[in-house]
Every structure is written in C-alpha cells, then in structure tokens.
Design an enzyme around this catalytic site. Structure first.
Site, mmCIF file in Angstrom:
data_model
loop_
_atom_site.group_PDB
_atom_site.id
_atom_site.type_symbol
_atom_site.label_atom_id
_atom_site.label_comp_id
_atom_site.label_asym_id
_atom_site.label_seq_id
_atom_site.Cartn_x
_atom_site.Cartn_y
_atom_site.Cartn_z
ATOM 1 N N SER A 1 4.168 2.691 8.522
ATOM 2 C CA SER A 1 4.193 1.067 7.332
ATOM 3 C C SER A 1 4.706 1.065 6.223
ATOM 4 O O SER A 1 5.792 2.230 6.082
ATOM 5 C CB SER A 1 2.748 1.875 6.796
ATOM 6 O OG SER A 1 1.927 1.935 7.382
ATOM 7 N N ASP B 1 1.618 -7.547 2.086
ATOM 8 C CA ASP B 1 1.631 -6.531 2.451
ATOM 9 C C ASP B 1 3.158 -5.994 1.659
ATOM 10 O O ASP B 1 3.100 -5.613 2.754
ATOM 11 C CB ASP B 1 1.311 -5.679 3.169
ATOM 12 C CG ASP B 1 0.463 -4.179 2.896
ATOM 13 O OD1 ASP B 1 0.918 -4.339 1.822
ATOM 14 O OD2 ASP B 1 -0.444 -3.746 3.682
ATOM 15 N N HIS C 1 1.054 -0.966 0.129
ATOM 16 C CA HIS C 1 0.004 -0.032 0.111
ATOM 17 C C HIS C 1 0.676 1.445 -0.096
ATOM 18 O O HIS C 1 0.508 2.401 -0.389
ATOM 19 C CB HIS C 1 -0.990 -0.079 0.880
ATOM 20 C CG HIS C 1 -0.546 0.254 2.589
ATOM 21 N ND1 HIS C 1 -0.020 -0.737 3.326
ATOM 22 C CD2 HIS C 1 0.001 1.043 3.011
ATOM 23 C CE1 HIS C 1 0.272 0.253 4.277
ATOM 24 N NE2 HIS C 1 0.686 0.818 4.352
#
Length: 708
Positions: free
Chosen positions: A644, A222, A85
């Site tokens: 992240s 991810d 992402h």
C-alpha cells in the site's frame, strides 16, 4: 531480526507453479538478467543500474512508511506520497470533535502548519547483500532449528553495533529468504521526524469503504501527503524539533501527467509484507481452516459492535475509525482468500506439484530421506487444533485493537511496564497513563463480553481460560456482568495512579487474575504448537530447496518479508464475470455512486466533491487517449499487504500512480499468483493532483512537485 510474540504463525515462501513473466517480487540488488530483459521487452526504458546503483537510483526515492506501508518521495524538499489508509492513524491522532481532520481533511499552507507525528518514521534502503555463506562459515548450517533465529539475532546485534560506530544514522536487519535457505543483510537509514502535510476528507480517501474494499471498479482517492524533516546542521535524521528543516532529497520521483494505455509498462517498488507461495498443500489447508476462518469469524463480532457505536457518536467514531479499518481490511481478505482457494482448487494443485517433486526426488536422490511428505502431513494434522485455537486467541485477546482491559491485563503479565528501584520489590509499581481519547468505555465493555462468548463457543475446552468457570459460577453465565465487574473493580483500569505489584491483594485484583488466566492459556496453546514447529519449518525449507533445485534453470524470487521488492507488468483489464472489466474508472462513475449514497452509506461524500468531479473539463488532468478523467486503474503487478502506497512507475521511471489494493477475484495471490485474475488497483496520479488543486488549493505543493 525483530522478535514477535508467538501469536504470529510460521511464514513460508513462494509459488509451486512455473514462474510467469509478470509474476514476482524481485530484490533489486541482484535482479536476474532474464527478468531485466523481459522488462525491456515490455517497454522498460532505463538501464539495469538505474534501479539500484548510485545516488540517482530509483530505490532511493522509495520508502518504508512507518513499518507497515510504502511511500515515495516526490519533491526535492522531502515530500512523500503514500495511501490515505497508510496515513489514517496519523490523521486520526490529530483529530478532535472540534477539528476533525478525518471528516474535513487537512491542508497545510506553510511548513509551520505541517503536523508532527509521534512514533512515525520512514526508512530508506541503503544497501542489501546475501550473507548466507558468511553465516554458514560461522556455523549456522550446523545449528539446530530452534536455535537458528537466536543465532542470527546475535550476529545482527553485533553488526548493528559495528555499523552504528561508523554511522549512527544507519541500522541493519538480517532476514531469511527462500524459506531460510538464504539470508540477506539490509542496511537502512531511518528518519523520525515525519509531518502530515495534506489529507483529503475520509469520504474521498476511503471512498467506497467496506462495500468496495478489494473490489473493482474503484474510485477511491487513496492518498495522503507527508514531509521528512532533518537536522538543520547535518541534513541527516533527527528526532522531532521545531528547528528541524525539510529534507533535501538526493532522489525524488518525477511525476508524469502522460497517463497510459492498455499494455503500457507498469512497475511497482515497495515493501510487500508477507506471502506464502512455497507453502505446502498441508500448510495451505491450515491457512484456510485454522487461520483465515477463525480470523474473519472473530473480527466480524467486534466490527459489528464497533460500527454501531461509531455511527451513534462522533467522538466514538474518531476513537475507533483506525481500529475498525485495520480490522475490517483482513476480515474481508480472509473471506476472499478462502473462496479463491476453493474456487481454483489450489490445495489440489499444490498436491499435484508436490507429487512432481516426489518423482523428481526419486530420480535424483536430492534430499532423499530428509524431505518426507508423509511426515509433513502428519505434523500439520497433529498441531491443527492448537493453531486454530491460537488464531482465535490472537484475534480475541492478542490484537493491537483489542479492548483496553485485555490490553492492560496482558501488558502487566509481561513485566515490561513495572517501575521502581531494583532490589526493592516493595517499590515496584505499574501505572497506566490516561488514554481515554483512544477508547470508549461502553464500546470496549460490549466488545469484550461478545468476544468472550464467541471464543468459548468456538474453541475446545482444553484451550479455554479458567475464568470461564468464574463466569459460570459467580455470574451465572452472564458475560457482560463479568466484564462490567472487572472494569469497575480492577485497579488496572485506574489511570494515572500507581499500582504496587507486591502489596497485599494485588494478585486478587480481578483484572490481574484475568490476565494471569490469559497468559496461562496462551502457554498451553503454544506448548502444543512448539512440539511440531521446528520440524515443520525444516521440512518446508527442504520443500523450497527442492523446488529451487528442480527449477534451477529458471529465475525464482523469494517470498515477501517486508523488504524492498520490484514487480513489473502491464496496465490492463481482465474478465470479470465473463465480461471485460475495463482498465480505468472515470469521474462519471464516482458521481453515479455518489447518487446512490442514500442506499449505500459508503458512497456518501461532501457536495463539493460531487461538484468537483462533475465538471466538463478537467484540463491538463484529462487523459489524452480517452478524453476522460481517470480515477483508478488496473495493472497485473504482483502486490500484497505492505505494498500500500507503493509508487507505480512507467517505463521511464516516472510516477503514474500509487498502489492501494488488489482485486477480490485473486485474494489467494498471497499463496498463488494467477496471471489471468491477479490485478493491482492504483490511484491515478492525475486524480491525486486534481484533488490537491481543485479541493485543497495546494498551489505551493503542486509547484514543488512540478508534474510534467
């Protein structure tokens, strides 16, 4: 420090409760010895200096990825892992209906096939130090609150020029820490040629979608892979050139296949964006009711329209995939945070702690007459309606993923895009490039009409733009007709054409009039916030100072502000609805979800993915303790947005995963860290490598990474 449009609300720092062993976002250069000793007790095996000092320090393989995420160098040739992402927009920008890398993934088989990305960069932190005393010697501590930021900016500009003379590849930032009680200077080296190397299909990189976002258990793979390129002559940063070569990294993270067990040491190092753990009880109430609630209400309106158009048209999906993902992430976060604030009675807890500070203040006299809780409460009450209106305004008209008409109308008003010759007003013009590959005409118009209606229903008349009167009078209250009119009639929507700003009729253009009305309304809202802004900032800083003094025998960390931080803890589960959550997920669990794809669209994946994750033997990627293929795992590391892509290290400083999410049960952790509930969700590095090998056939990359 960078300036932000006053759509950004004030940011505050840390927790008001006693620190716990695994809580904290610690700066590396001055890590408290007490924290390091606790890390050793929890099986961190490296010496103190291994984190920050020397070319081989762990900090030298961790990067600020793009100014919004974190990443880690995993090979001597500059290969970088981050989340899928985080690479989402880069992947999307290369996608077309004919070559849809979002849908089909991307694998480069050579350096020549790796894809450059406009405006993408990574930054390495070179050095950090406390310069509070230096700034105070220049008079910072005597400057009025409203002028502090400008003063610090001016010092930063001087330092930036000085360091550029010494080394043009370096830059510096001065940021406030501890609610502005301290200031740190950080030196960075930026690399601007960053190329896409590998990406899974979105079905795996975002597996679970909004259904699973912020939830546990997770099976999302991810990750995405990029590479840093450098000048072939100097080996240093350079703008993109086909002649650039892969970076020769001084430090990269060794990748481990050894896994973990419950209680294993886990450490994240990355760039957490913003937390507010020193925020007063009054500030938390404002966050809940004037920030989070307007945010999720407004985003839900536009997301419902986006997803309907995206599912109806593949070309629209490609254009809006990234916008939808950006919007939905903190839509769900805001909902979850408000639920957590109420469920744990956080406002009441903070109020009780503030009473403790009052009592301590009465006994010591510290900041007596300066830290005034009654005044702080009154100031927050005075600005509440304006702040709530500002959030609705920001989410409706001020976000990066707003409609194209609003984006252009606002940009025109700030004057930054006016071209022409100085001193010759008649030559001044604006021109918008054709960016129709980024937005869809029908989707955009429907979103704007719905948002206008929603804004009017939610915000008091005082803060409503005057074009609502035009909607009532000229368009009989029909928002869609009003929007259709300005899209059709405004010259601002004519791409690749010069629009002269001083010609007759320019200020009657419906798009220009629309933009003028927006800017005027924003000024009204800001004026009502500015009245109290400085006073609240001062009192929140005093509150922070009082906590630090009262707890001076304890180590305290500053709130996140997108500078490098370390968090440590252990791998482990928590109680989920009264039952053990488990600390990892397995290949079997994702196959079970894939079997539900006919009922839940977010669990759809290509048949090959189910096939690859249904095999009986995962070879070297099988966990030696459980005998299973681990997909994702939990730790109690302290993370927030910006983390992240942060590397998750074991006690030897080896990479075991990438942080990508937190859990729904602790979404108030930006304000309060709950050790019993707060968990970091990471993708297991063995899952990453297995997918690179089994799906991507990326042997050249796996050899380069050389996992042990």
């Amino acid at each position: 420090m960078k300036k932000f449009f006053l759509l950004v609300l004030p940011f505050y720092l840390f927790t008001c409760l006693p620190i716990k062993a695994d809580e904290g976002m610690w700066t590396l250069y001055n890590l408290p010895n007490a924290v390091y000793e606790t890390m050793k007790q929890e099986n961190y095996e490296l010496p103190y200096g291994a984190l920050y000092q020397g070319d081989d320090a762990i900090k030298n393989c961790v990067v600020n990825f793009g100014g919004y995420c974190s990443g880690v160098v995993v090979s001597p040739d500059g290969l970088v892992f981050t989340n899928h992402h985080c690479g989402f927009e880069a992947i999307r920008s290369h996608s077309t209906v004919e070559h849809d890398y979002m849908l089909n993934g991307f694998v480069s088989n050579s350096y020549e096939e790796e894809l450059p990305n406009k405006n993408l960069f990574v930054s390495f932190m070179v050095e950090q130090k406390d310069i509070t005393a230096y700034l105070n010697s220049l008079g910072l501590d005597k400057i009025a609150e409203g002028k502090r930021s400008h003063f610090v900016d001016s010092i930063e500009n001087v330092m930036l020029k000085e360091i550029e003379k010494q080394d043009s590849t370096l830059r510096v930032e001065i940021k406030p820490f501890y609610e502005g009680n301290q200031y740190y200077l950080t030196t960075y080296r930026d690399y601007n040629d960053v190329r896409l190397v590998f990406a899974l299909p979105k079905s795996m990189g975002k597996f679970g979608g909004e259904t699973d976002n912020w939830m546990w258990p997770r099976q999302t793979c991810d990750f995405s892979v990029f590479r840093i390129y450098v000048d072939p002559k100097t080996g240093g940063p350079a703008k993109y050139s086909k002649d650039n070569v892969p970076m020769k990294a001084k430090k990269w993270a060794p990748v481990s296949l050894q896994g973990y067990v419950p209680g294993s040491f886990s450490m994240t190092i990355g760039y957490p964006g913003s937390t507010s753990r020193y925020l007063s009880s009054y500030g938390i109430k404002e966050r809940r009711d004037a920030d989070n609630e307007p945010r999720y209400k407004t985003r839900e309106v536009k997301q419902n329209i986006m997803i309907r158009h995206m599912r109806a048209d593949e070309a629209v999906r490609i254009k809006y995939d990234s916008k939808y993902a950006q919007s939905s992430n903190y839509w769900k976060n805001s909902i979850g945070m408000n639920k957590c604030i109420d469920s744990i009675g956080l406002i009441q807890q903070k109020a009780q702690f503030e009473q403790k500070i009052r009592q301590w203040q009465d006994s010591t006299g510290f900041l007596k007459g300066k830290l005034d809780f009654a005044k702080l409460e009154q100031l927050y009450q005075k600005r509440f309606k304006a702040v709530r209106a500002l959030t609705f305004y920001s989410e409706t008209f001020g976000r990066r993923n707003t409609d194209e008409m609003t984006r252009r109308a606002v940009r025109v008003q700030n004057g930054a895009i006016i071209n022409g010759k100085d001193g010759k007003p008649k030559s001044h013009y604006i021109e918008f490039k054709n960016n129709s590959d980024e937005w869809d005409y029908d989707t955009d118009r429907e979103i704007l009409a719905a948002l206008l209606k929603h804004y009017r229903e939610q915000v008091e008349v005082k803060y409503q733009p005057d074009f609502f009167n035009v909607i009532d009078h000229d368009f009989k209250g029909d928002y869609q007709k009003f929007v259709d009119h300005i899209y059709k009639k405004s010259k601002l929507m004519k791409s690749d054409k010069k629009i002269y700003v001083n010609k007759k009729g320019y200020h009657k253009d419906p798009g220009v009039v629309y933009g003028e009305s927006l800017v005027s309304t924003l000024a009204d809202i800001q004026a009502d916030i500015v009245e109290t802004y400085d006073s609240i900032e001062v009192l929140e800083r005093y509150l922070c100072a009082a906590k630090l003094r009262m707890e001076e025998d304890m180590p305290n960390y500053s709130d996140a502000n997108f500078t490098m931080r370390l968090s440590y803890g252990q791998v482990g589960e928590y109680l989920l609805a009264g039952q053990p959550s488990g600390y990892y997920t397995t290949a079997e669990s994702i196959v079970e979800k894939m079997d539900k794809a006919s009922q839940i669209i977010d669990y759809e994946a290509e048949p090959i993915m189910k096939e690859l994750l249904s095999v009986k033997d995962f070879g070297k990627y099988t966990d030696k303790t459980t005998g299973k293929m681990h997909l994702c795992f939990l730790s109690n590391n302290d993370i927030t947005g910006g983390n992240s892509g942060s590397p998750m290290f074991n006690g030897k400083g080896e990479l075991i995963g990438l942080a990508f999410d937190g859990n729904w049960d602790s979404l108030s952790s930006d304000i309060f860290f709950d050790k019993q509930l707060a968990r970091c969700i990471g993708v297991d590095i063995r899952y990453v490598l297995y997918m690179m090998e089994s799906w991507g056939k990326a042997d050249r990359l796996l050899k380069e990474i050389n996992a042990k």
